[in-house]
Design an enzyme around this catalytic site. Structure first.
Site, PDB file in Angstrom:
ATOM      1  N   THR A 154      33.451  31.862 -27.950  1.00 14.80           N
ATOM      2  CA  THR A 154      32.425  32.383 -27.048  1.00 14.80           C
ATOM      3  C   THR A 154      31.271  32.755 -27.962  1.00 14.80           C
ATOM      4  OG1 THR A 154      33.155  34.680 -27.153  1.00 14.80           O
ATOM      5  CG2 THR A 154      34.149  33.325 -25.420  1.00 14.80           C
ATOM      6  N   HIS A 155      30.061  32.518 -27.500  1.00 11.03           N
ATOM      7  CA  HIS A 155      28.858  32.760 -28.332  1.00 11.03           C
ATOM      8  C   HIS A 155      28.917  31.961 -29.637  1.00 11.03           C
ATOM      9  CE1 HIS A 155      28.221  36.238 -25.638  1.00 11.03           C
ATOM     10  NE2 HIS A 155      29.521  36.433 -25.793  1.00 11.03           N
ATOM     11  N   SER A 276      22.485   5.496 -43.106  1.00 10.52           N
ATOM     12  CA  SER A 276      21.086   5.846 -43.344  1.00 10.52           C
ATOM     13  C   SER A 276      20.449   4.765 -44.199  1.00 10.52           C
ATOM     14  CB  SER A 276      21.015   7.195 -44.061  1.00 10.52           C
ATOM     15  OG  SER A 276      19.830   7.295 -44.820  1.00 10.52           O
ATOM     16  N   LYS A 282      25.543   8.522 -46.055  1.00  9.17           N
ATOM     17  CA  LYS A 282      25.497   9.068 -44.710  1.00  9.17           C
ATOM     18  C   LYS A 282      26.336   8.286 -43.695  1.00  9.17           C
ATOM     19  CE  LYS A 282      23.506  12.057 -43.186  1.00  9.17           C
ATOM     20  NZ  LYS A 282      22.116  12.345 -42.829  1.00  9.17           N
ATOM     21  N   GLU A 289      24.493  11.560 -30.357  1.00  6.25           N
ATOM     22  CA  GLU A 289      23.151  12.145 -30.234  1.00  6.25           C
ATOM     23  C   GLU A 289      22.356  11.454 -29.128  1.00  6.25           C
ATOM     24  OE1 GLU A 289      21.264  12.753 -34.301  1.00  6.25           O
ATOM     25  OE2 GLU A 289      23.174  11.856 -34.829  1.00  6.25           O
ATOM     26  N   LYS A 324      12.095   3.587  -6.882  1.00  2.34           N
ATOM     27  CA  LYS A 324      13.158   2.729  -7.412  1.00  2.34           C
ATOM     28  C   LYS A 324      13.326   2.784  -8.932  1.00  2.34           C
ATOM     29  CE  LYS A 324      11.341  -0.261  -4.589  1.00  2.34           C
ATOM     30  NZ  LYS A 324      10.895   0.652  -3.521  1.00  2.34           N
TER      31      LYS A 324
HETATM   32  N1  ARG Z   1       6.918  -2.458  -2.193  1.00  2.00           N
HETATM   33  C1  ARG Z   1       6.965  -1.485  -1.171  1.00  2.00           C
HETATM   34  C2  ARG Z   1       7.841  -0.285  -1.593  1.00  2.00           C
HETATM   35  O1  ARG Z   1       8.578  -0.422  -2.499  1.00  2.00           O
HETATM   36  C3  ARG Z   1       7.508  -2.059   0.079  1.00  2.00           C
HETATM   37  C4  ARG Z   1       7.014  -1.428   1.352  1.00  2.00           C
HETATM   38  C5  ARG Z   1       5.575  -1.690   1.489  1.00  2.00           C
HETATM   39  N2  ARG Z   1       5.086  -1.278   2.748  1.00  2.00           N
HETATM   40  C6  ARG Z   1       3.775  -1.172   2.974  1.00  2.00           C
HETATM   41  N3  ARG Z   1       3.443  -0.814   4.157  1.00  2.00           N
HETATM   42  N4  ARG Z   1       2.892  -1.357   2.039  1.00  2.00           N
HETATM   43  O2  ARG Z   1       7.767   0.766  -1.019  1.00  2.00           O
END
Ligand code: ARG
Length: 475
Positions: A154-155, A276, A282, A289, A324
């Site tokens: 601990t610590h 290294s 090394k 890491e 995305k």
């Molecule tokens: N490439 C767009 C996205 O990933 C698709 C939807 C686009 N829709 C629009 N009304 N411009 O969100």
């Protein structure tokens, strides 16, 4: 000109085309996009919105587009903006008019979120698999070292002795909870937005449940405005990834620390170490890491997406296109880190003697000496003070508690008898911690039963996982 350019007289500039395009990122969702389009087309056919001939032509055309992308033989063009436009344009070039009917009763707004939900569901399952493999390695290492004792901290100060198996299983439970979070993220993504169209639904007699079933979704989204603008399911996966990365970073930190010459508790295999370029001696724990360091970007992906969503008005806004890149990155990073950590753990050497030698230092028996007195009737607070005194004495003499004579003990309290020597034995100290969830051998054996049960249940959950539509072999 773009497929939507009817009301435009001028093209966008080369710069804005590139700035606005998501194709470099969302082309990774081509399988989901094509699966979604095929399901939508079949549903349109069943509902009599398009003819069965059109459906057949669309399906065959989409299969050809997919085969070209699979083969790396598809002319992705940034002027197409995103994967939806790329696929649709290629389809129309291939089959003509039937292809131009595909986008009936659909918008890219419900299309993109459908693709993203399918993608997130798939990646959750991939990550659950990687999570299980890592947990299996932890369990195997715990079983391979049932008797090894090391100092518990601990610590970062020596506290009480613990079993290495107990220490490793502490990480098992972190990853067990991560599996649940991934499973919950998968459930959150498991609703089909198709039929929401741009934002308000559509006038065509769509069968939303049919499309959902075809794509392996268990339900349909209940509100079109919410459906096209909701990315909570992305955040859920990002959060699950962030917590799991944080857990990995804690384990990675211990790998780094334990492989130092100061600790020497483990030796990493050469295959998980680097040298290294200047210092010939090394052997660096680079990969531990990196696992530790990559946590930063995964948490960054979560925070970035939260900030993108903040104050976004209904319904679809182009900001959502930013959803995305982060989730793809976070999932890939976590998956790689799980694989890396599993490999590192399964190939390292445990230096039992070094662990044991450290456990002999730092008065790890002190609590048990106090307990010895308390069990003979002395209030624990007084016992604590007496043992504190004995530790001070050892400090002054430069020795350990077990180097003290019975007279030294008796000088502090009459309750001490020669059997105090047994209270100082680390093996006994560990064994005596019998509380459920404690480090005692019997308690750890009980814990191991729970570990095996949860592992089997989670393996079962994954085995019963239906492959989603984008994974399904071609009929
Ligand atoms: N490439 C767009 C996205 O990933 C698709 C939807 C686009 N829709 C629009 N009304 N411009 O969100």
């Amino acid at each position: 000109m773009a497929l939507w350019s009817g009301r435009f007289t001028e093209d966008v500039s080369e710069f804005t085309q590139r700035f606005g395009a998501s194709l470099p990122v969302d082309k990774q969702l081509y399988e989901q996009d094509i699966a979604g389009s095929k399901a939508h087309a079949r549903m349109l056919g069943k509902q009599g919105v398009i003819s069965q001939d059109d459906v057949d032509a669309i399906e065959a055309g989409l299969d050809r587009v997919k085969a070209r992308i699979d083969a790396g033989d598809f002319p992705f063009d940034i002027n197409d903006e995103d994967i939806h436009m790329s696929v649709e344009k290629a389809l129309i070039e291939d089959i003509g008019e039937p292809g131009a009917r595909l986008h009936t009763g659909r918008s890219r707004n419900d299309q993109v979120v459908t693709d993203t939900r399918l993608y997130v569901k798939k990646r959750c399952v991939d990550l659950m698999e990687a999570n299980l493999k890592l947990r299996r390695v932890l369990v195997d290492q715990a079983k391979a070292h049932p008797d090894v004792i090391l100092p518990g901290y601990t610590h970062m100060q020596h506290a009480q002795p613990v079993l290495l198996s107990h220490h490793l299983l502490a990480y098992y439970w972190m990853f067990e909870r991560d599996f649940k979070r991934l499973s919950a993220a998968r459930d959150a993504a498991d609703a089909c937005p198709l039929g929401s169209a741009a934002l308000a639904g559509t006038t065509y007699p769509l069968d939303r449940r049919m499309t959902a079933d075809e794509l392996g979704f268990s339900r349909v989204t209940p509100n079109s405005l919410d459906a096209v603008s909701d990315r909570d399911f992305v955040l859920d996966l990002l959060y699950a990834c962030s917590v799991s990365s944080m857990h990995l970073s804690r384990l990675a930190e211990e790998m780094v620390l334990w492989s130092t010459s100061e600790f020497g508790f483990i030796t990493l295999s050469d295959s998980f170490s680097t040298g290294s370029s200047i210092m010939p001696q090394k052997k660096n724990p680079d990969f531990a890491e990196l696992v530790r360091g990559k946590t930063g970007r995964v948490i960054g992906d979560l925070v970035g997406m939260l900030v993108t969503m903040k104050a976004l008005p209904l319904a679809y806004n182009k900001d959502l296109q930013e959803d995305k890149e982060g989730v793809i990155d976070a999932a890939r990073t976590l998956e790689d880190c799980c694989v890396c950590m599993a490999g590192m753990l399964s190939t390292l050497t445990v230096n039992e003697d070094a662990m044991r030698a450290q456990a002999e230092k730092g008065y790890l028996a002190a609590t048990d000496v106090a307990d010895y007195l308390a069990k003979k009737g002395m209030p624990f607070r007084r016992a604590h003070a007496i043992v504190g005194h004995l530790v001070l004495l050892c400090d002054q003499r430069g020795c350990d508690l077990k180097d003290l004579s019975i007279d030294d003990f008796k000088a502090e309290s009459d309750l001490f008898e020669p059997d105090i020597i047994e209270a100082l034995d680390l093996r006994e100290i560990v064994r005596a911690r019998t509380t459920e969830g404690g480090t005692g051998d019997a308690a750890v054996a009980e814990q191991m039963k729970k570990v095996e049960r949860t592992l089997a249940a989670d393996e079962q959950e994954l085995a019963s996982e239906e492959p989603d539509a984008s994974d399904a072999p071609e009929a």
